[in-house]
Write a protein that holds these residues in place. Sequence first.
Motif, PDB file in Angstrom:
ATOM      1  N   MET A   1       2.233  -5.140  -1.397  1.00 28.07           N
ATOM      2  CA  MET A   1       1.507  -4.203  -2.226  1.00 28.07           C
ATOM      3  C   MET A   1       0.871  -4.943  -3.396  1.00 28.07           C
ATOM      4  SD  MET A   1       4.341  -1.173  -1.935  1.00 28.07           S
ATOM      5  CE  MET A   1       4.087  -0.563  -3.558  1.00 28.07           C
ATOM      6  N   MET A   2      -0.450  -4.757  -3.526  1.00 26.03           N
ATOM      7  CA  MET A   2      -1.205  -5.460  -4.569  1.00 26.03           C
ATOM      8  C   MET A   2      -0.614  -5.165  -5.948  1.00 26.03           C
ATOM      9  SD  MET A   2      -3.998  -6.641  -2.853  1.00 26.03           S
ATOM     10  CE  MET A   2      -5.435  -6.693  -3.873  1.00 26.03           C
ATOM     11  N   GLN A   3      -0.534  -6.195  -6.760  1.00 28.07           N
ATOM     12  CA  GLN A   3       0.009  -6.087  -8.128  1.00 28.07           C
ATOM     13  C   GLN A   3       1.512  -5.766  -8.129  1.00 28.07           C
ATOM     14  OE1 GLN A   3      -2.205  -6.708 -10.599  1.00 28.07           O
ATOM     15  NE2 GLN A   3      -3.878  -6.698  -9.133  1.00 28.07           N
ATOM     16  N   VAL A  53       3.044 -13.044   5.178  1.00 25.68           N
ATOM     17  CA  VAL A  53       1.885 -12.991   4.284  1.00 25.68           C
ATOM     18  C   VAL A  53       0.892 -12.018   4.908  1.00 25.68           C
ATOM     19  CG1 VAL A  53       0.818 -15.016   5.424  1.00 25.68           C
ATOM     20  CG2 VAL A  53       0.080 -14.353   3.125  1.00 25.68           C
ATOM     21  N   GLN A  54       0.263 -11.207   4.067  1.00 24.11           N
ATOM     22  CA  GLN A  54      -0.751 -10.306   4.597  1.00 24.11           C
ATOM     23  C   GLN A  54      -2.146 -10.810   4.235  1.00 24.11           C
ATOM     24  OE1 GLN A  54      -1.855  -6.333   3.042  1.00 24.11           O
ATOM     25  NE2 GLN A  54      -1.217  -5.578   5.046  1.00 24.11           N
ATOM     26  N   LEU A  55      -3.004 -10.922   5.238  1.00 22.10           N
ATOM     27  CA  LEU A  55      -4.374 -11.375   5.005  1.00 22.10           C
ATOM     28  C   LEU A  55      -5.349 -10.210   5.073  1.00 22.10           C
ATOM     29  CD1 LEU A  55      -4.549 -14.659   7.171  1.00 22.10           C
ATOM     30  CD2 LEU A  55      -4.104 -14.453   4.701  1.00 22.10           C
ATOM     31  N   ILE A 122      -0.464  -6.611  12.935  1.00 23.56           N
ATOM     32  CA  ILE A 122      -1.481  -5.885  12.159  1.00 23.56           C
ATOM     33  C   ILE A 122      -0.830  -4.686  11.473  1.00 23.56           C
ATOM     34  CG2 ILE A 122      -3.400  -6.538  13.675  1.00 23.56           C
ATOM     35  CD1 ILE A 122      -3.308  -3.534  14.633  1.00 23.56           C
ATOM     36  N   LYS A 123      -1.461  -4.271  10.381  1.00 24.39           N
ATOM     37  CA  LYS A 123      -1.040  -3.018   9.744  1.00 24.39           C
ATOM     38  C   LYS A 123      -2.266  -2.122   9.663  1.00 24.39           C
ATOM     39  CE  LYS A 123       1.150  -1.037   5.643  1.00 24.39           C
ATOM     40  NZ  LYS A 123       0.254  -0.811   4.514  1.00 24.39           N
ATOM     41  N   CYS A 124      -2.209  -0.969  10.332  1.00 23.42           N
ATOM     42  CA  CYS A 124      -3.371  -0.087  10.363  1.00 23.42           C
ATOM     43  C   CYS A 124      -2.972   1.322   9.936  1.00 23.42           C
ATOM     44  CB  CYS A 124      -3.988  -0.086  11.765  1.00 23.42           C
ATOM     45  SG  CYS A 124      -2.902   0.554  13.045  1.00 23.42           S
ATOM     46  N   ILE A 194       6.860   2.057  11.642  1.00 20.93           N
ATOM     47  CA  ILE A 194       6.247   3.219  10.988  1.00 20.93           C
ATOM     48  C   ILE A 194       6.296   3.069   9.466  1.00 20.93           C
ATOM     49  CG2 ILE A 194       8.344   4.660  10.863  1.00 20.93           C
ATOM     50  CD1 ILE A 194       6.560   7.009  11.865  1.00 20.93           C
ATOM     51  N   ASN A 195       5.252   3.563   8.805  1.00 19.69           N
ATOM     52  CA  ASN A 195       5.166   3.451   7.345  1.00 19.69           C
ATOM     53  C   ASN A 195       4.546   4.723   6.784  1.00 19.69           C
ATOM     54  OD1 ASN A 195       2.665   2.326   5.231  1.00 19.69           O
ATOM     55  ND2 ASN A 195       4.801   2.051   4.617  1.00 19.69           N
ATOM     56  N   GLY A 196       4.933   5.041   5.536  1.00 21.26           N
ATOM     57  CA  GLY A 196       4.328   6.159   4.816  1.00 21.26           C
ATOM     58  C   GLY A 196       5.347   7.234   4.465  1.00 21.26           C
ATOM     59  N   GLY A 197       5.652   7.333   3.171  1.00 17.41           N
ATOM     60  CA  GLY A 197       6.483   8.428   2.694  1.00 17.41           C
ATOM     61  C   GLY A 197       7.960   8.319   3.052  1.00 17.41           C
ATOM     62  N   ILE A 198       8.410   7.174   3.509  1.00 15.31           N
ATOM     63  CA  ILE A 198       9.825   7.031   3.887  1.00 15.31           C
ATOM     64  C   ILE A 198      10.616   6.682   2.633  1.00 15.31           C
ATOM     65  CG2 ILE A 198      11.479   5.856   5.407  1.00 15.31           C
ATOM     66  CD1 ILE A 198       9.011   5.281   7.260  1.00 15.31           C
ATOM     67  N   LEU A 216       8.829   0.290   4.097  1.00 14.66           N
ATOM     68  CA  LEU A 216       8.846   1.119   2.885  1.00 14.66           C
ATOM     69  C   LEU A 216       8.083   0.404   1.784  1.00 14.66           C
ATOM     70  CD1 LEU A 216      11.406   2.080   4.573  1.00 14.66           C
ATOM     71  CD2 LEU A 216      12.381   2.731   2.381  1.00 14.66           C
ATOM     72  N   GLY A 217       7.247   1.152   1.073  1.00 12.12           N
ATOM     73  CA  GLY A 217       6.453   0.554   0.008  1.00 12.12           C
ATOM     74  C   GLY A 217       6.859   1.055  -1.359  1.00 12.12           C
ATOM     75  N   ARG A 218       6.360   2.245  -1.704  1.00 11.89           N
ATOM     76  CA  ARG A 218       6.538   2.722  -3.069  1.00 11.89           C
ATOM     77  C   ARG A 218       7.982   3.021  -3.421  1.00 11.89           C
ATOM     78  NH1 ARG A 218       1.806   7.008  -2.351  1.00 11.89           N
ATOM     79  NH2 ARG A 218       2.732   6.889  -0.277  1.00 11.89           N
ATOM     80  N   SER A 219       8.742   3.569  -2.481  1.00 12.21           N
ATOM     81  CA  SER A 219      10.078   4.004  -2.914  1.00 12.21           C
ATOM     82  C   SER A 219      10.969   2.817  -3.303  1.00 12.21           C
ATOM     83  CB  SER A 219      10.707   4.976  -1.929  1.00 12.21           C
ATOM     84  OG  SER A 219      11.301   4.314  -0.892  1.00 12.21           O
TER      85      SER A 219
HETATM   86  C1  LIG Z   1       0.088  -0.339  -5.763  1.00 14.73           C
HETATM   87  C2  LIG Z   1      -0.045  -0.381  -4.263  1.00 14.73           C
HETATM   88  C3  LIG Z   1      -0.606  -1.485  -3.668  1.00 14.73           C
HETATM   89  C4  LIG Z   1      -0.712  -1.563  -2.271  1.00 14.73           C
HETATM   90  N1  LIG Z   1      -1.211  -2.702  -1.717  1.00 14.73           N
HETATM   91  C5  LIG Z   1      -1.189  -2.831  -0.359  1.00 14.73           C
HETATM   92  C6  LIG Z   1      -1.567  -4.048   0.256  1.00 14.73           C
HETATM   93  O1  LIG Z   1      -1.901  -5.044  -0.399  1.00 14.73           O
HETATM   94  N2  LIG Z   1      -1.533  -4.109   1.616  1.00 14.73           N
HETATM   95  C7  LIG Z   1      -1.133  -3.036   2.388  1.00 14.73           C
HETATM   96  O2  LIG Z   1      -1.083  -3.145   3.614  1.00 14.73           O
HETATM   97  N3  LIG Z   1      -0.787  -1.882   1.820  1.00 14.73           N
HETATM   98  C8  LIG Z   1      -0.793  -1.764   0.483  1.00 14.73           C
HETATM   99  N4  LIG Z   1      -0.388  -0.589  -0.094  1.00 14.73           N
HETATM  100  C9  LIG Z   1       0.022   0.541   0.780  1.00 14.73           C
HETATM  101  C10 LIG Z   1       1.510   0.467   1.100  1.00 14.73           C
HETATM  102  O3  LIG Z   1       1.832  -0.745   1.735  1.00 14.73           O
HETATM  103  C11 LIG Z   1       1.932   1.600   2.020  1.00 14.73           C
HETATM  104  O4  LIG Z   1       1.234   1.489   3.230  1.00 14.73           O
HETATM  105  C12 LIG Z   1       1.655   2.976   1.422  1.00 14.73           C
HETATM  106  O5  LIG Z   1       1.991   3.039   0.051  1.00 14.73           O
HETATM  107  C13 LIG Z   1       2.454   4.044   2.185  1.00 14.73           C
HETATM  108  O6  LIG Z   1       3.825   3.692   2.259  1.00 14.73           O
HETATM  109  P1  LIG Z   1       4.920   4.223   1.187  1.00 14.73           P
HETATM  110  O7  LIG Z   1       4.838   5.712   1.193  1.00 14.73           O
HETATM  111  O8  LIG Z   1       6.235   3.688   1.704  1.00 14.73           O
HETATM  112  O9  LIG Z   1       4.547   3.650  -0.134  1.00 14.73           O
HETATM  113  C14 LIG Z   1      -0.264  -0.490  -1.471  1.00 14.73           C
HETATM  114  C15 LIG Z   1       0.305   0.631  -2.086  1.00 14.73           C
HETATM  115  C16 LIG Z   1       0.421   0.687  -3.473  1.00 14.73           C
HETATM  116  C17 LIG Z   1       1.050   1.896  -4.100  1.00 14.73           C
END
Ligand SMILES: Cc1cc2nc3c(=O)[nH]c(=O)nc-3n(C[C@H](O)[C@H](O)[C@H](O)COP(=O)(O)O)c2cc1C
Length: 309
Positions: A1-3, A53-55, A122-124, A194-198, A216-219
């Motif tokens: 996740m960026m930043q 690493v993600q490109l 890939i991540k789509c 699977i990704n999103g909202g977990i 999992l990303g945000r949580s």
């Molecule tokens: C601040 C921020 C930066 C993100 N940067 C990326 C990124 O660089 N590459 C990517 O594949 N997804 C990025 N995402 C998306 C997350 O990887 C994820 O797909 C999305 O937030 C849904 O999953 P979550 O509900 O578990 O957060 C970013 C999300 C946030 C909130």
Amino acid sequence: MMQCTDIHDRFLFRLISKKAFLYTEMVTTGAIIHGKCLEQLNFNREIEHPVAVQLGGSDPTDLAICSKICSSLGYDEINLNIGCPSERVQKGSFGACLMQDPELVKDCIVAMQEATSIPITIKCRIGVNDRDDINFLNEFVAKILNPSLKTIIVHARVAILTGLTPRQNRQIPPLKYENVYQLKHEFPGLEVVINGGIKDVDDSLEHLNKVDGVMLGRSPYDNPMIVSNVDSKIFNEIDLGKDRQTVLREYLQYCLHQLDQGHPLSRTLKHIFGLNRGLKNAKSFRKLILETIQKNNLEVTQEDLISMV
Ligand SMILES: Cc1cc2nc3c(=O)[nH]c(=O)nc-3n(C[C@H](O)[C@H](O)[C@H](O)COP(=O)(O)O)c2cc1C
């Protein structure tokens, strides 16, 4: 996740789980080729594995060059971003808009695979714009698949390419987990993540009845301690078993060391806000972190910070 998932954040997560697979922020091929982000590609070889690493990019030759570089650095996997909907990324003709050009995606993947022997993934999204139907995702995957592409991560929302900010694109389109489950059903030999909202590990275990992996990303970013039982519950290994205070103590030692190496506290301490998630003193914890960054005085405040988690 960026930043977010930079080298410091990944260090923090490795203090909590040794098995969770970590991903870097997206790094663009342009930035790598023009030498702008060599620091961003850096990782802690001793402790960070497994790490991908993600490109971000859409030129097969550039992606091959960058895959070779990332592979020589020792990453365990290279992931191609086909899910980012931001305008800046669309201007560069990569990210989610690539889902509309499966032939190009196929060429990119093959070029990356030919450049390295480490896994390319890939991540789509499940689709783009009005195409959030099951057929779109299945047809997209059928067109890009080759025997060496073994894993696909799917953010279970469409990407709306006009009119929504990236943040809105993570909130407004509804989650359609069923499409991802159907993808696994259609391609049983493919590893589907699977990704999103977990939200947490228990939530993940539910999805793991239907697919092979969860991302999992945000949580976890907002509450890093939720990964503290990943090793036992997901990987059947013993958890590191550290409490919040131990994790924070070890991380603050790391921050002090990083400071000596020239990495400012603003870069390292920004990742600890979530460590007192759910506790009563969130506001004062936040205030003390900001003051510590401003006054550059972690040695003075570290015990107070630890006492607040
Ligand atoms: C601040 C921020 C930066 C993100 N940067 C990326 C990124 O660089 N590459 C990517 O594949 N997804 C990025 N995402 C998306 C997350 O990887 C994820 O797909 C999305 O937030 C849904 O999953 P979550 O509900 O578990 O957060 C970013 C999300 C946030 C909130």
